[in-house]
Design an enzyme around this catalytic site. Structure first.
Site, PDB file in Angstrom:
ATOM      1  N   TYR A  37     -59.615 -20.363 -27.768  1.00 53.77           N
ATOM      2  CA  TYR A  37     -59.124 -20.194 -26.325  1.00 53.77           C
ATOM      3  C   TYR A  37     -58.955 -21.330 -25.624  1.00 53.77           C
ATOM      4  O   TYR A  37     -57.694 -21.703 -25.124  1.00 53.77           O
ATOM      5  CB  TYR A  37     -59.930 -19.091 -25.612  1.00 53.77           C
ATOM      6  CG  TYR A  37     -59.709 -18.866 -24.228  1.00 53.77           C
ATOM      7  CD1 TYR A  37     -58.735 -17.953 -23.909  1.00 53.77           C
ATOM      8  CD2 TYR A  37     -60.280 -19.843 -23.268  1.00 53.77           C
ATOM      9  CE1 TYR A  37     -58.412 -17.908 -22.481  1.00 53.77           C
ATOM     10  CE2 TYR A  37     -60.136 -19.527 -21.824  1.00 53.77           C
ATOM     11  CZ  TYR A  37     -59.114 -18.426 -21.244  1.00 53.77           C
ATOM     12  OH  TYR A  37     -58.793 -18.210 -20.337  1.00 53.77           O
ATOM     13  N   LYS A  68     -55.145 -22.789 -24.519  1.00 52.78           N
ATOM     14  CA  LYS A  68     -54.852 -23.219 -23.141  1.00 52.78           C
ATOM     15  C   LYS A  68     -54.380 -24.482 -22.920  1.00 52.78           C
ATOM     16  O   LYS A  68     -53.695 -25.049 -21.985  1.00 52.78           O
ATOM     17  CB  LYS A  68     -56.153 -22.987 -22.064  1.00 52.78           C
ATOM     18  CG  LYS A  68     -56.476 -21.566 -21.985  1.00 52.78           C
ATOM     19  CD  LYS A  68     -55.298 -20.802 -21.412  1.00 52.78           C
ATOM     20  CE  LYS A  68     -55.818 -19.349 -20.879  1.00 52.78           C
ATOM     21  NZ  LYS A  68     -54.727 -18.528 -20.248  1.00 52.78           N
TER      22      LYS A  68
END
Length: 265
Positions: free
Chosen positions: A159, A163
């Site tokens: 993740y 990002k």
């Protein structure tokens, strides 16, 4: 409710809009006059959220959209253009976050690929499908939801990598899209109280002292930042990251509380 009507006549598409930050963004822009298409992979929940907005007098439609599916993304963009007559703002909020394995080497290719495909490549798919329409609007804007995870280690490796990639995508797309009259920016939240934290209120309370402003974020905090960047108030802002984290990444509150530094004699 916001008093301004900065988005009167705008057509807006928000991904990941069934709940949390995406739902708050959809509400904020609709309150300010936008016609909003809420999209999400969760059909029942996104339709419920859109229905609530309509019941309160706002212009909202719902569409099922898995951002990992190019055809679904293109269909959602076409739906928005057909329903609203134009697409002026795209907000990329859809994301996937898989828990880390105890040892890094125990992670799977499938989990890594899913987080990147939805969070990073899904945003790419949405921007690619929306850009021609945003360029035609004459006031097009893209706002993507990043995370402080993209800058510092807060766990969730896949993740976080996705990002971080969104920051690069924001800058490179901003450079390309500027000549076409489209602005591209990123909002970088810290911890935000969403459904992902349900049943974990004690953890949120434990995090509170780490935030210089004394609390974790609310979805509405992020929605307000998105509304600014999407509006003409930010007409000379593109390719930037707006960190909305209560001071978390500016001040090391835990270190200061532990070290209690004194003035030099």
């Amino acid at each position: 409710m916001a008093d301004a009507k900065r988005f009167e006549g705008y057509g807006v598409l928000v991904t990941g809009a069934a709940r949390g930050i995406g739902a708050a963004v959809a509400r904020r822009l609709a309150e300010e006059g936008a016609r909003v298409l809420l999209t999400d992979a969760d059909r029942a929940e996104v339709e419920r959220t859109a229905s609530e907005l309509r019941e309160q007098g706002m212009a909202a439609e719902a569409s099922i959209c898995d951002v990992a599916d190019r055809a679904a993304v293109e269909a959602a963009v076409a739906f928005a253009v057909d329903a609203f007559g134009s697409l002026d703002v795209l907000v990329n909020s859809a994301a996937s976050c898989t828990s880390d394995t105890p040892l890094f080497e125990d992670g799977t290719d499938e989990a890594w690929a899913r987080d990147l495909d939805i969070t990073l490549t899904g945003t790419y798919r949405c921007c690619r499908a929306a850009l021609p329409h945003l360029a035609r609007s004459g006031r097009g804007a893209v706002v993507t939801i990043g995370s402080v995870n993209g800058r510092l280690d807060f766990g969730n490796q896949a993740y976080s990598a996705a990002k971080a990639g969104l920051g690069s995508l924001t800058r490179t797309l901003a450079g390309h899209a500027a000549a076409r009259g489209v602005r591209v920016n990123l909002v970088e939240p810290g911890t935000v109280r969403t459904s992902a934290w349900e049943g974990r209120e004690d953890e949120l309370e434990a995090l509170r002292p780490l935030y210089p402003l004394g609390r974790v974020g609310e979805p509405e905090d992020i929605a307000a930042a998105v509304a600014f960047l999407a509006s003409r108030d930010a007409a000379w802002v593109t390719g930037t990251v707006l960190t909305v984290d209560g001071g978390l990444t500016a001040v090391h509150a835990g270190f200061k509380a532990t070290a209690r530094p004194r003035a030099a004699l």
